[in-house]
Design a protein around this motif. Structure first.
Motif, PDB file in Angstrom:
ATOM      1  N   LEU A  34       0.873  -1.169   0.000  1.00 18.41           N
ATOM      2  CA  LEU A  34       0.000   0.000   0.000  1.00 18.41           C
ATOM      3  C   LEU A  34       0.911   1.221   0.000  1.00 18.41           C
ATOM      4  O   LEU A  34       1.574   1.521   1.003  1.00 18.41           O
ATOM      5  CB  LEU A  34      -0.909   0.004   1.232  1.00 18.41           C
ATOM      6  N   ASP A  82      -1.484   4.560  -3.867  1.00 20.25           N
ATOM      7  CA  ASP A  82      -2.821   4.067  -3.528  1.00 20.25           C
ATOM      8  C   ASP A  82      -3.592   5.084  -2.698  1.00 20.25           C
ATOM      9  O   ASP A  82      -4.816   5.188  -2.795  1.00 20.25           O
ATOM     10  CB  ASP A  82      -2.712   2.754  -2.740  1.00 20.25           C
ATOM     11  N   THR A 248      -8.305   8.614  -1.621  1.00 16.62           N
ATOM     12  CA  THR A 248      -8.228   7.453  -2.500  1.00 16.62           C
ATOM     13  C   THR A 248      -8.861   7.841  -3.828  1.00 16.62           C
ATOM     14  O   THR A 248      -9.460   8.913  -3.967  1.00 16.62           O
ATOM     15  CB  THR A 248      -8.922   6.221  -1.888  1.00 16.62           C
ATOM     16  N   SER A 253     -10.538   0.661  -1.976  1.00 19.84           N
ATOM     17  CA  SER A 253     -10.407  -0.795  -1.955  1.00 19.84           C
ATOM     18  C   SER A 253     -10.434  -1.308  -0.517  1.00 19.84           C
ATOM     19  O   SER A 253     -10.286  -0.532   0.442  1.00 19.84           O
ATOM     20  CB  SER A 253      -9.102  -1.217  -2.626  1.00 19.84           C
ATOM     21  N   GLU A 256      -7.105  -0.419   1.144  1.00 24.24           N
ATOM     22  CA  GLU A 256      -7.036   0.987   1.521  1.00 24.24           C
ATOM     23  C   GLU A 256      -7.931   1.268   2.726  1.00 24.24           C
ATOM     24  O   GLU A 256      -7.530   1.968   3.662  1.00 24.24           O
ATOM     25  CB  GLU A 256      -7.457   1.855   0.330  1.00 24.24           C
TER      26      GLU A 256
END
Length: 289
Positions: A34, A82, A248, A253, A256
């Motif tokens: 990430l 991300d 984001t 996601s 995340e």
């Protein structure tokens, strides 16, 4: 032990070591990365949250780097990151450039501290008005004597374009995020660089995230008679208060969301407070102003 036996033992130990190393590499490679970039203001807290999160589970590996709010917003929109860290909201110009797919996650509040060199503070400059600061940064006032200080030239330090801290300061003090600051002599990339410049000078003024102003040989001045604190941020009486965000792109996601939930959870919010920020729950729905 004879030589053949010694050689065999060494070979077996080497093989076992390589197997363990390979296993470790597989575990690391199996982690989903990430990538988080952006605001240098938010960086210390999110970096600590990432370290704690990495220790708490083995499925996700968080990697955090800085570069400014503008970079974080650009990186998340372009897929280079991300999650983007920002100490300001996404600008209309950024939405026009990248598209309206940003998802905003409020993680806390910050106060931008206006700080001066210790020598200037000790000489009597313990507070400034918004107008006085504006006049310093516009170049209208260039001597500390004009604002109750010693007969010394002022060294104004500011952030480079793209900084969320700089944009907020310019908008709230100078009247526009694109305001001309002709009095500025030095531009710095990061909060830490501004802090270093002020500590090393005996006549400087600058602005930085309040977490950076809590240590070191510099002093935060009152702004329009109000000092930054949890109370003055919550009741919106301190002018340079601002929300802090993680962004984001095109939804959030599961990976995340798991990290963002950690930041908003008890441990993450404790880390935010330890870094000098205020929890995301302190303000009403309109924010701190």
């Amino acid at each position: 032990m004879n030589e053949p036996a010694r050689s065999l033992k060494i070979q077996l130990l080497t093989a076992a070591f390589l197997v363990l190393m390979a296993a470790g590499c597989v575990d690391e490679d199996a982690r989903e990365n990430l990538v988080i970039t952006g605001s240098t203001t938010v960086l210390p807290a999110v970096e600590r949250c990432g370290e704690a999160f990495n220790l708490a589970q083995e499925e996700i590996g968080v990697q955090v780097s800085s570069g400014g709010s503008g970079r974080g917003i650009q990186d998340v929109a372009s897929g280079l990151a991300d999650v983007g860290m920002a100490s300001r909201e996404v600008k209309d110009s950024e939405v026009r450039q990248f598209g309206d797919h940003f998802v905003e996650h409020l993680i806390g509040y910050d106060a931008i501290a206006v700080v001066v060199s210790r020598e200037i503070y000790d000489a009597g400059v313990i507070g400034l008005s918004s107008e006085e600061i504006s006049e310093i940064y516009s170049g209208e006032v260039d001597n500390w004597k004009a604002v109750g200080g010693p007969d010394e030239l002022i060294l104004p330090v500011a952030r480079v374009p793209g900084s969320g801290t700089g944009d907020t300061f310019n908008e709230m003090i100078m009247g526009s995020s694109r305001a001309e600051t002709e009095g500025v002599e030095v531009n710095a990339m990061e909060n830490a660089e501004i802090k270093t410049l002020i500590v090393q000078s005996d006549k400087a003024i600058g602005y930085l995230g309040i977490g950076y102003a809590k240590t070191g040989d510099l002093a935060a001045v009152a702004l329009d008679g109000v000092t930054p604190s949890a109370e003055t941020v919550k009741n919106r009486t301190y002018k340079l208060s601002r929300p802090l965000y993680l962004y984001t792109w095109n939804g959030t996601s599961e990976t995340e969301a798991e990290f963002i939930d950690f930041v908003l959870g008890p441990e993450g919010q404790r880390i935010m407070e330890e870094e000098g920020f205020f929890p995301a729950s302190i303000s009403g729905p309109e924010g701190p102003g």
